[in-house]
Design a protein around this motif. Structure first.
Motif, mmCIF file in Angstrom:
data_model
loop_
_atom_site.group_PDB
_atom_site.id
_atom_site.type_symbol
_atom_site.label_atom_id
_atom_site.label_comp_id
_atom_site.label_asym_id
_atom_site.label_seq_id
_atom_site.Cartn_x
_atom_site.Cartn_y
_atom_site.Cartn_z
ATOM 1 N N GLN A 80 0.851 -1.186 0.000
ATOM 2 C CA GLN A 80 0.000 0.000 0.000
ATOM 3 C C GLN A 80 0.884 1.232 0.000
ATOM 4 O O GLN A 80 1.571 1.508 0.985
ATOM 5 C CB GLN A 80 -0.914 0.003 1.222
ATOM 6 N N ALA A 81 0.872 1.961 -1.112
ATOM 7 C CA ALA A 81 1.662 3.188 -1.217
ATOM 8 C C ALA A 81 0.813 4.385 -0.829
ATOM 9 O O ALA A 81 -0.391 4.424 -1.121
ATOM 10 C CB ALA A 81 2.189 3.351 -2.640
ATOM 11 N N SER A 82 1.454 5.358 -0.202
ATOM 12 C CA SER A 82 0.757 6.578 0.201
ATOM 13 C C SER A 82 1.749 7.721 0.289
ATOM 14 O O SER A 82 2.967 7.516 0.212
ATOM 15 C CB SER A 82 0.059 6.368 1.553
ATOM 16 N N GLY A 83 1.214 8.924 0.467
ATOM 17 C CA GLY A 83 2.066 10.083 0.672
ATOM 18 C C GLY A 83 2.189 11.015 -0.510
ATOM 19 O O GLY A 83 2.833 12.061 -0.418
ATOM 20 N N GLY A 84 1.587 10.659 -1.624
ATOM 21 C CA GLY A 84 1.650 11.527 -2.780
ATOM 22 C C GLY A 84 0.820 12.788 -2.577
ATOM 23 O O GLY A 84 0.084 12.915 -1.594
ATOM 24 N N GLY A 85 0.948 13.697 -3.521
ATOM 25 C CA GLY A 85 0.190 14.932 -3.423
ATOM 26 C C GLY A 85 0.688 15.962 -4.413
ATOM 27 O O GLY A 85 1.464 15.660 -5.309
ATOM 28 N N LEU A 86 0.194 17.189 -4.217
ATOM 29 C CA LEU A 86 0.575 18.317 -5.055
ATOM 30 C C LEU A 86 1.549 19.192 -4.279
ATOM 31 O O LEU A 86 1.270 19.575 -3.128
ATOM 32 C CB LEU A 86 -0.666 19.113 -5.437
ATOM 33 N N VAL A 87 2.673 19.500 -4.890
ATOM 34 C CA VAL A 87 3.691 20.305 -4.225
ATOM 35 C C VAL A 87 4.327 21.239 -5.252
ATOM 36 O O VAL A 87 4.370 20.920 -6.442
ATOM 37 C CB VAL A 87 4.747 19.395 -3.563
ATOM 38 N N SER B 5 9.057 19.208 -0.875
ATOM 39 C CA SER B 5 9.388 17.836 -0.479
ATOM 40 C C SER B 5 8.129 17.017 -0.227
ATOM 41 O O SER B 5 7.086 17.560 0.155
ATOM 42 C CB SER B 5 10.225 17.840 0.809
ATOM 43 N N LEU B 6 8.255 15.739 -0.419
ATOM 44 C CA LEU B 6 7.221 14.771 -0.064
ATOM 45 C C LEU B 6 7.917 13.507 0.428
ATOM 46 O O LEU B 6 9.038 13.208 0.013
ATOM 47 C CB LEU B 6 6.349 14.412 -1.272
ATOM 48 N N ARG B 7 7.236 12.776 1.286
ATOM 49 C CA ARG B 7 7.741 11.466 1.691
ATOM 50 C C ARG B 7 6.689 10.419 1.369
ATOM 51 O O ARG B 7 5.570 10.474 1.895
ATOM 52 C CB ARG B 7 8.079 11.412 3.182
ATOM 53 N N GLN C 15 -0.411 -0.095 -5.546
ATOM 54 C CA GLN C 15 -1.399 0.498 -6.449
ATOM 55 C C GLN C 15 -0.979 1.841 -7.011
ATOM 56 O O GLN C 15 -1.610 2.313 -7.948
ATOM 57 C CB GLN C 15 -2.750 0.660 -5.738
ATOM 58 N N GLY C 16 0.056 2.476 -6.479
ATOM 59 C CA GLY C 16 0.496 3.757 -6.998
ATOM 60 C C GLY C 16 -0.064 4.934 -6.236
ATOM 61 O O GLY C 16 -1.195 4.881 -5.740
ATOM 62 N N THR C 17 0.732 5.988 -6.166
ATOM 63 C CA THR C 17 0.298 7.232 -5.548
ATOM 64 C C THR C 17 0.773 8.383 -6.439
ATOM 65 O O THR C 17 1.903 8.388 -6.918
ATOM 66 C CB THR C 17 0.845 7.356 -4.106
#
Length: 122
Positions: A4-11, A16-18, A114-116
């Motif tokens: 389970q991948a998580s932590g993506g977003g708009l920046v 930075s993102l983790r 599943q991708g983030t």
């Protein structure tokens, strides 16, 4: 094993993102782990990989010095710390696991998350 991948977003560029990848169904210590990404209209590409011990890592040249892959086997989790993000880093990021000891830099992983989505604005 399920990932389970998580932590993506708009920046914004320079931010930075983790990303986190948490496994269930098996113990992550038995697996080499990798992160890949796929931008629209492009093939999936290798980003970073880590051996099951955490002692060996490999990176895509364009992310060296900006991204860091790490793992916490006690939490069954692998991380991708992404600093100084650039618009060209925009993609869906996938984590993957393979039951081997060393790093794997190809897409020949047995298990995929599943991708983030990571979007970096300029």
């Amino acid at each position: 094993v399920q990932l389970q991948a998580s932590g993506g977003g708009l920046v914004q560029a320079g931010g930075s993102l983790r990303l986190s990848c948490t496994a269930s169904g098996d113990i992550l210590t038995r697996y080499a782990m990798g992160w890949f990404r796929q931008a629209p209209g492009k093939e999936r590409e290798f980003v970073a990989a880590i051996s099951w011990s955490g002692k060996v890592t490999e990176y895509l040249t364009s992310v060296k010095g900006r991204f860091t892959i790490s793992r916490d086997n006690a939490k069954n989790t692998v991380y991708l710390q992404m600093n100084n993000l650039k618009p060209e880093d925009t993609a869906v990021y996938y984590c993957a696991a393979d039951p081997v000891a060393t790093v794997v830099v190809t897409t020949e992983y047995d298990y995929w998350g599943q991708g983030t989505q990571v979007t970096v604005s300029s």
